[in-house]
Design a protein around this motif. Structure first.
Motif, PDB file in Angstrom:
ATOM      1  N   ILE A  37       4.164   0.953   4.839  1.00  0.00           N
ATOM      2  CA  ILE A  37       3.774   0.245   5.747  1.00  0.00           C
ATOM      3  C   ILE A  37       4.046  -1.066   5.220  1.00  0.00           C
ATOM      4  CG2 ILE A  37       1.745  -0.256   6.997  1.00  0.00           C
ATOM      5  CD1 ILE A  37       0.406   2.563   6.661  1.00  0.00           C
ATOM      6  N   GLU A  38       4.602  -1.828   6.078  1.00  0.00           N
ATOM      7  CA  GLU A  38       5.047  -3.218   5.636  1.00  0.00           C
ATOM      8  C   GLU A  38       3.845  -4.022   5.178  1.00  0.00           C
ATOM      9  OE1 GLU A  38       8.029  -5.331   8.003  1.00  0.00           O
ATOM     10  OE2 GLU A  38       8.933  -3.632   8.527  1.00  0.00           O
ATOM     11  N   PHE A  39       2.650  -4.083   5.767  1.00  0.00           N
ATOM     12  CA  PHE A  39       1.543  -5.073   5.724  1.00  0.00           C
ATOM     13  C   PHE A  39       0.913  -4.949   4.391  1.00  0.00           C
ATOM     14  CE2 PHE A  39      -0.768  -2.098   8.572  1.00  0.00           C
ATOM     15  CZ  PHE A  39      -1.865  -2.156   7.894  1.00  0.00           C
ATOM     16  N   LEU A  40       1.202  -3.729   3.829  1.00  0.00           N
ATOM     17  CA  LEU A  40       0.619  -3.356   2.618  1.00  0.00           C
ATOM     18  C   LEU A  40       1.406  -3.870   1.421  1.00  0.00           C
ATOM     19  CD1 LEU A  40      -0.977  -0.017   3.521  1.00  0.00           C
ATOM     20  CD2 LEU A  40      -2.062  -1.978   3.016  1.00  0.00           C
ATOM     21  N   GLN A  41       2.554  -4.529   1.395  1.00  0.00           N
ATOM     22  CA  GLN A  41       3.369  -5.169   0.535  1.00  0.00           C
ATOM     23  C   GLN A  41       2.304  -6.410   0.112  1.00  0.00           C
ATOM     24  OE1 GLN A  41       6.212  -4.010  -0.357  1.00  0.00           O
ATOM     25  NE2 GLN A  41       6.595  -5.471  -2.012  1.00  0.00           N
ATOM     26  N   THR A  42       1.968  -6.179  -1.311  1.00  0.00           N
ATOM     27  CA  THR A  42       1.030  -7.313  -1.897  1.00  0.00           C
ATOM     28  C   THR A  42       1.296  -7.549  -3.306  1.00  0.00           C
ATOM     29  OG1 THR A  42      -1.111  -7.984  -1.776  1.00  0.00           O
ATOM     30  CG2 THR A  42      -0.821  -5.556  -2.060  1.00  0.00           C
ATOM     31  N   ASN A  43       0.356  -8.430  -3.846  1.00  0.00           N
ATOM     32  CA  ASN A  43       0.529  -8.614  -5.310  1.00  0.00           C
ATOM     33  C   ASN A  43      -0.714  -7.875  -5.999  1.00  0.00           C
ATOM     34  OD1 ASN A  43       2.794 -10.327  -5.668  1.00  0.00           O
ATOM     35  ND2 ASN A  43       1.444 -11.969  -4.926  1.00  0.00           N
ATOM     36  N   TYR A  68       1.347   4.178  -0.789  1.00  0.00           N
ATOM     37  CA  TYR A  68       1.103   5.328  -1.458  1.00  0.00           C
ATOM     38  C   TYR A  68       0.091   5.471  -2.497  1.00  0.00           C
ATOM     39  CZ  TYR A  68       5.395   6.735   0.953  1.00  0.00           C
ATOM     40  OH  TYR A  68       6.408   7.031   1.993  1.00  0.00           O
ATOM     41  N   THR A  69      -0.242   4.319  -2.814  1.00  0.00           N
ATOM     42  CA  THR A  69      -1.394   3.991  -3.934  1.00  0.00           C
ATOM     43  C   THR A  69      -2.718   4.483  -3.099  1.00  0.00           C
ATOM     44  OG1 THR A  69      -0.191   2.654  -5.268  1.00  0.00           O
ATOM     45  CG2 THR A  69      -2.702   2.688  -5.407  1.00  0.00           C
ATOM     46  N   LEU A  70      -2.981   3.831  -1.757  1.00  0.00           N
ATOM     47  CA  LEU A  70      -3.946   3.697  -0.896  1.00  0.00           C
ATOM     48  C   LEU A  70      -4.202   5.403  -0.433  1.00  0.00           C
ATOM     49  CD1 LEU A  70      -4.093   0.634   1.008  1.00  0.00           C
ATOM     50  CD2 LEU A  70      -5.536   1.190  -0.805  1.00  0.00           C
ATOM     51  N   LEU A  77     -10.241  10.719  -3.699  1.00  0.00           N
ATOM     52  CA  LEU A  77     -11.745  10.422  -3.445  1.00  0.00           C
ATOM     53  C   LEU A  77     -12.455  11.583  -2.418  1.00  0.00           C
ATOM     54  CD1 LEU A  77     -12.127   6.594  -3.009  1.00  0.00           C
ATOM     55  CD2 LEU A  77     -13.018   8.102  -4.986  1.00  0.00           C
ATOM     56  N   GLY A  78     -11.540  11.865  -1.299  1.00  0.00           N
ATOM     57  CA  GLY A  78     -11.931  12.817  -0.439  1.00  0.00           C
ATOM     58  C   GLY A  78     -12.140  14.080  -0.962  1.00  0.00           C
TER      59      GLY A  78
END
Length: 158
Positions: A37-43, A68-70, A77-78
């Motif tokens: 998912i593109e908007f999950l590209q972050t530092n 994939y981390t999230l 957690l689930g």
């Protein structure tokens, strides 16, 4: 048998929601879209990490996609909430089923891993290790709830 680490039963619903959401996300992103998912590209802060083919960095911020981390965090957690939440009627019998299911899931997980160690090589083995992180939780949940279902049906037949 004393169960020190069990959460109240209300956490089981939350666990199932997180678990199902992560499976749906994995199917959608991993199997249908086959991309992140593109908007999950972050530092993010990484103890050890690298950006694409650049050199490995230690204790620094890297730019990466956390799709994939999230998803993995949601699944773990689930799964933990489902596994470590009490049943509505937690008794000695349920505790015994819980222990037997745990032992069975660990044994099957490692027998499967041993088999895969012998027959999967190269970068494909990385996928084996990634999926192996989740196998014990999945096997426990399936086995424990199968045994619960089986024994509840035996009670109704009597």
């Amino acid at each position: 048998m004393e169960t020190k680490f069990l959460l109240p039963n209300k956490f089981k619903k939350i666990g199932w929601i997180l678990l199902v959401a992560s499976v749906i996300l994995w199917i959608y992103v991993g199997l249908i879209l086959k991309t992140e998912i593109e908007f999950l590209q972050t530092n993010v802060f990484a103890i050890i990490g690298s950006e694409f083919i650049k050199e490995t960095k230690y204790f620094s911020f890297i730019n990466t996609n956390i799709t994939y981390t999230l998803n993995g965090i949601l699944f773990i957690l689930g799964g933990l909430l489902v596994v470590f939440s009490q049943e509505k009627n937690e008794d000695e019998f349920i505790s015994k089923l819980r222990l037997l299911s745990f032992q069975w899931s660990v044994l099957i997980n490692y027998l499967l891993l041993l088999f895969l160690f012998l027959f999967v090589y190269g970068l494909d083995f990385l996928n084996v290790m990634i999926y192996n992180m989740f196998t014990t939780l999945i096997l426990f949940i399936v086995r424990f709830h199968y045994l619960l279902f089986k024994y509840k049906n035996l009670e109704y037949e009597k």
